[in-house]
Design a protein around this motif. Structure first.
Motif, PDB file in Angstrom:
ATOM      1  N   SER A 196       0.822  -1.213   0.000  1.00  0.00           N
ATOM      2  CA  SER A 196       0.000   0.000   0.000  1.00  0.00           C
ATOM      3  C   SER A 196       0.855   1.262   0.000  1.00  0.00           C
ATOM      4  O   SER A 196       0.604   2.203  -0.768  1.00  0.00           O
ATOM      5  CB  SER A 196      -0.919   0.008   1.236  1.00  0.00           C
ATOM      6  N   GLU A 197       1.858   1.307   0.859  1.00  0.00           N
ATOM      7  CA  GLU A 197       2.685   2.509   0.961  1.00  0.00           C
ATOM      8  C   GLU A 197       3.475   2.751  -0.320  1.00  0.00           C
ATOM      9  O   GLU A 197       3.597   3.885  -0.787  1.00  0.00           O
ATOM     10  CB  GLU A 197       3.608   2.396   2.169  1.00  0.00           C
ATOM     11  N   GLU A 198       4.006   1.688  -0.895  1.00  0.00           N
ATOM     12  CA  GLU A 198       4.763   1.826  -2.146  1.00  0.00           C
ATOM     13  C   GLU A 198       3.857   2.314  -3.276  1.00  0.00           C
ATOM     14  O   GLU A 198       4.265   3.146  -4.101  1.00  0.00           O
ATOM     15  CB  GLU A 198       5.391   0.486  -2.507  1.00  0.00           C
ATOM     16  N   ALA A 199       2.624   1.803  -3.317  1.00  0.00           N
ATOM     17  CA  ALA A 199       1.680   2.213  -4.363  1.00  0.00           C
ATOM     18  C   ALA A 199       1.320   3.685  -4.231  1.00  0.00           C
ATOM     19  O   ALA A 199       1.298   4.430  -5.222  1.00  0.00           O
ATOM     20  CB  ALA A 199       0.420   1.349  -4.293  1.00  0.00           C
ATOM     21  N   LEU A 200       1.040   4.126  -3.009  1.00  0.00           N
ATOM     22  CA  LEU A 200       0.688   5.532  -2.787  1.00  0.00           C
ATOM     23  C   LEU A 200       1.871   6.453  -3.089  1.00  0.00           C
ATOM     24  O   LEU A 200       1.693   7.539  -3.660  1.00  0.00           O
ATOM     25  CB  LEU A 200       0.215   5.728  -1.349  1.00  0.00           C
TER      26      LEU A 200
END
Length: 374
Positions: free
Chosen positions: A165-169
């Motif tokens: 999630s963090e990498e995608a955001l």
């Protein structure tokens, strides 16, 4: 001060390149596509012990890779790979020999085929010139419903790449993708969510759309012989656990639950054993390499495992306000809100579709504070 997010235009799909292909017949009733996938998967496993990464390199889902290996091993009567706790997945001598043989054959036949491949390209390439349809780039935290939709959906205007999630955001904030799929616990406050999103996005530039609810919890063997009901039980009873990778939303949730209950991660046997998808976690438990994992209910059901619910969460998409004007984006959002996808969600254990605003009025929706329930 961070740079403002830039707008990424939708990309055209590259024109296909004509090529000459051949494949093996191993005598185990494997079609040409699965034969190519098997060899690509085995070749990737020479470079990584993570089956999830190897599956992605072979352009397969984890579930498909697991099923293909199991089918081939049953037909051969011999193992192609072995899965070992702490060491991941590695090739057996048979698996290595197949990869070596394939590589040598392709090298030997390459020069012979080159002449005919060039002639074929000269004949058919002119007819294939021209632009492709516009497509979106979606970086998303792994989700079974999305994975099935991407694998079986027809004419989807999106290319999905699995990331935490963090990498995608972060990628969306840098303008490296058009849509980011992420999930957060419903126990978060709206202020907590805004602070977390604000690390990568800006509320005036980006909107967030909740799409579905999911149940997360412990994935355990059928019968739950260790009677695991919490992460505290996993630590206290010395159960072997398979974890999710750092940077994933599920890993963040695991670490939050450990901290909230005063559990030292070092007390968890297998905390350092990481997998990249819910499928991979469930498959590890099903294969007996771990007693418990943490993931969604649907993954447990897919592998006929038991499930202990520990958290409800919301999964959704973040995107730029400006991207709503693109036809590919509007088509993507219509498909997400459509009956087929929502029926797929409703049919999966532990999933619940959430109401979505009409595409025509999305510009007025998507405020960060509305992502979580009041």
């Amino acid at each position: 001060m961070s740079k403002p997010a830039t707008t990424t235009k939708t990309r055209a799909a590259p024109a296909p390149t004509p090529s000459l292909r051949w494949t093996w017949d191993f005598g185990i009733a494997l079609n040409d596509l699965d034969t190519r996938r098997l060899l690509a998967l085995l070749t990737a496993l020479l470079e990584t012990a993570a089956l999830g990464k190897a599956a992605a390199a072979a352009d397969m889902s984890y579930r498909a890779a697991w099923g293909l290996l199991r089918h081939c091993q049953e037909r051969f009567g011999l193992d192609l790979v072995v899965m070992e706790r702490g060491r991941g997945t590695r090739l057996t001598p048979l698996g290595e020999s197949l990869v070596e043989m394939d590589g040598a054959a392709r090298l030997a036949l390459g020069e012979v085929h080159a002449v005919w491949e060039t002639r074929m390209r000269d004949l058919v390439a002119p007819a294939l010139q021209g632009g492709g349809t516009e497509r979106l780039k979606l970086f998303a935290s792994h989700d079974l419903a999305l994975a099935d939709w991407a694998e079986h959906g027809r004419r989807l205007p999106v290319d999905i790449s699995w990331h935490g999630s963090e990498e995608a955001l972060a990628a969306l904030g840098r303008g490296e993708c058009d849509v980011a799929g992420f999930h957060v616990p419903e126990t978060w406050t709206r202020r907590q969510l805004a602070g977390w999103l604000g690390r990568w996005l800006k509320p005036k530039l980006h909107l967030c759309l909740p799409v579905m609810r999911r149940q997360q919890g412990l994935i355990v063997a059928r019968g739950n012989s260790l009677r695991l009901a919490s992460l505290a039980d996993v630590a206290a009873r010395g159960a072997r656990m398979v974890n999710r990778q750092r940077g994933s939303g599920t890993r963040h949730l695991i670490d939050q639950l450990l901290a909230a209950n005063g559990i030292d991660a070092a007390a968890i046997d297998g905390y350092a054993h990481e997998e990249f998808t819910h499928d991979a976690v469930a498959a590890t438990v099903a294969g007996g390499s771990a007693d418990a994992g943490f993931g969604i209910r649907a993954a447990a059901a897919r592998y006929d495992l038991d499930f202990v619910p520990l958290a409800d969460e919301r999964y959704g998409f973040a995107l730029r306000h400006a991207a709503l004007d693109g036809e590919a984006m509007r088509t993507f959002l219509r498909r997400i809100a459509g009956r087929t996808f929502r029926q797929r969600l409703a049919s999966l254990p532990g999933y619940q579709p959430l109401p979505l605003a009409d595409v025509a009025t999305l510009g007025k929706a998507g405020r960060w504070e509305e992502f979580l329930p009041a």
